[in-house]
Design a protein around this motif. Structure first.
Motif, short mmCIF file in Angstrom:
data_model
loop_
_atom_site.label_atom_id
_atom_site.label_comp_id
_atom_site.label_asym_id
_atom_site.label_seq_id
_atom_site.Cartn_x
_atom_site.Cartn_y
_atom_site.Cartn_z
N GLY A 1 10.36 14.53 6.15
CA GLY A 1 9.14 13.83 6.56
C GLY A 1 7.89 14.50 6.04
N ALA A 2 7.88 15.84 6.03
CA ALA A 2 6.73 16.57 5.50
C ALA A 2 6.55 16.30 4.02
CB ALA A 2 6.90 18.06 5.76
N ALA A 3 7.66 16.15 3.29
CA ALA A 3 7.57 15.84 1.86
C ALA A 3 6.93 14.48 1.64
CB ALA A 3 8.97 15.89 1.24
N PHE A 4 7.31 13.49 2.45
CA PHE A 4 6.67 12.17 2.35
C PHE A 4 5.19 12.26 2.70
CE2 PHE A 4 11.08 10.61 2.82
CZ PHE A 4 11.11 9.68 1.79
N CYS A 5 4.87 13.07 3.71
CA CYS A 5 3.47 13.24 4.10
C CYS A 5 2.67 13.87 2.97
CB CYS A 5 3.41 14.10 5.37
SG CYS A 5 1.75 14.32 6.03
N ALA A 6 3.25 14.86 2.30
CA ALA A 6 2.55 15.54 1.21
C ALA A 6 2.30 14.60 0.03
CB ALA A 6 3.37 16.75 0.75
N ALA A 7 3.14 13.57 -0.10
CA ALA A 7 2.99 12.64 -1.23
C ALA A 7 1.87 11.62 -1.01
CB ALA A 7 4.32 11.90 -1.46
N ILE A 8 1.31 11.56 0.20
CA ILE A 8 0.20 10.63 0.47
C ILE A 8 -1.06 11.14 -0.22
CG2 ILE A 8 -1.22 9.60 2.27
CD1 ILE A 8 1.11 10.00 4.22
N SER A 9 -1.68 10.29 -0.99
CA SER A 9 -2.91 10.70 -1.67
C SER A 9 -4.09 10.58 -0.70
CB SER A 9 -3.16 9.83 -2.90
OG SER A 9 -3.29 8.47 -2.54
N SER A 10 -5.11 11.37 -0.95
CA SER A 10 -6.27 11.42 -0.05
C SER A 10 -7.24 10.30 -0.38
CB SER A 10 -6.95 12.79 -0.16
OG SER A 10 -7.93 12.94 0.83
N ASP A 11 -6.80 9.06 -0.10
CA ASP A 11 -7.62 7.88 -0.36
C ASP A 11 -8.26 7.44 0.95
OD1 ASP A 11 -8.77 5.59 -1.38
OD2 ASP A 11 -6.90 4.43 -1.38
N ASN B 1 0.86 -1.19 0.00
CA ASN B 1 0.00 0.00 0.00
C ASN B 1 0.90 1.24 0.00
OD1 ASN B 1 -1.60 2.25 0.86
ND2 ASN B 1 -3.10 0.85 1.75
N ARG B 2 0.95 1.93 -1.13
CA ARG B 2 1.86 3.07 -1.29
C ARG B 2 1.62 4.13 -0.21
NH1 ARG B 2 1.03 8.01 -3.38
NH2 ARG B 2 2.83 9.18 -4.22
N ASN B 3 0.37 4.46 0.03
CA ASN B 3 0.06 5.49 1.01
C ASN B 3 0.53 5.10 2.41
OD1 ASN B 3 -1.12 7.36 -0.72
ND2 ASN B 3 -3.13 6.43 -0.56
N PHE B 4 0.38 3.83 2.75
CA PHE B 4 0.78 3.39 4.07
C PHE B 4 2.30 3.42 4.23
CE2 PHE B 4 1.47 -0.11 7.28
CZ PHE B 4 0.96 0.60 8.36
N ILE B 5 3.03 3.05 3.19
CA ILE B 5 4.49 3.10 3.24
C ILE B 5 4.96 4.55 3.43
CG2 ILE B 5 6.62 2.69 1.96
CD1 ILE B 5 5.25 0.17 3.00
#
Length: 280
Positions: free
Chosen positions: A255-265, A82-86
């Protein structure tokens, strides 16, 4: 979090900062005995009264999830693909890792600028945690009202970076009251993210068991915490606290950059909405 807060304030009260080795050893023994007695009582209470599950599911989505067949290894496989979870694991691990590093070395950082302020260092840790508990409640209300999980998560992450910068540049101002205030601001957002991360994980991984996602997050933060604490300690010794704090600011930006990459699923919210529509 209340336990962590007590962990900041109790040791300076029980263990004297100066004294002979035997006196400090006696104080430490007293502290450990108090801890052992408390946890023994707590263990008995858990055995007697702690229930496996609440009498009713906390939400319609949770009720739906409980009816699904759950295979642990299959669940782990789904979570690890799961991309978002990673992305959440990395961003969460970095944020909590910085929190652990600051918590571990807060005493040394405070005493560098305010010699002899051992009790103040403990109290600053206390307000750091208590303000984060308040932040968790406030952010929880915002999530309930808006259901904007990604926006709230990213906003809190960015606010943690701002709070860390304010803490960094006010640490040596000479007024320890200012350090209290900057710690309250930093704790309000950084500690609050610990709770928000669990909610975000539940959203992007539904219908996988929340216990599994929470367990993975708890496990992953340990190597992050150890690594960031070691780096923070090294820079603190090799340079000074400002350099160490700016180093973790850079880590938080990643870390914020990784957080921003999470899609709103928002899978859990979608399941909740579908269930409500079927009931209507």
């Amino acid at each position: 979090m209340m336990g962590v807060a007590v962990g900041f304030i109790l040791p300076p009260l029980l263990v004297r900062a100066s004294g002979t080795t035997d006196e400090i050893a006696t104080d430490l023994q007293l502290m450990f005995n108090i801890y052992a007695a408390f946890f023994s009582v707590l263990f008995v209470f858990i055995l007697l009264f702690f229930k496996a599950a609440p009498p009713t599911p906390p939400s319609a989505a949770a009720d739906l999830g409980s009816t699904l067949d759950s295979n642990f290894l299959l669940s782990i496989k789904k979570l690890m693909t799961n991309r978002n979870f990673i992305l959440l694991i990395i961003s969460y691990g970095i944020n909590v890792g910085v929190f652990l590093a600051i918590s571990t070395l807060l005493n040394a950082v405070i005493l560098t600028h305010y010699p002899g302020a051992h009790l103040d260092a403990g109290r600053i840790g206390l307000v750091f945690i208590l303000s984060g508990m308040a932040g968790s409640v406030v952010c929880g209300v915002i999530l309930d009202k808006t259901h904007r999980f990604k926006e709230t998560t990213l906003s809190v992450y960015i606010a943690s970076i701002v709070g860390m910068l304010i803490f960094t540049f006010t640490l040596d101002c000479g007024y320890i009251g200012v350090v209290y205030l900057s710690s309250i601001l930093l704790g309000f957002f950084m500690t609050a993210y610990l709770a928000i991360g669990y909610e975000m994980a539940s959203e992007v991984t539904y219908p996988e068991p929340e216990g599994t996602t929470s367990g993975i997050l708890n496990a992953v933060v340990q190597p992050f915490g150890i690594s960031i604490t070691l780096v923070y300690e090294y820079v603190l010794g090799a340079a000074d606290d400002r350099a160490a704090n700016l180093t973790v600011v850079g880590v938080l930006c990643a870390g914020a950059a990784f957080c921003a990459a999470i899609s709103s699923d928002l899978r859990r919210q979608n399941a909740q909405n579908k269930n409500n529509e079927s009931l209507d």
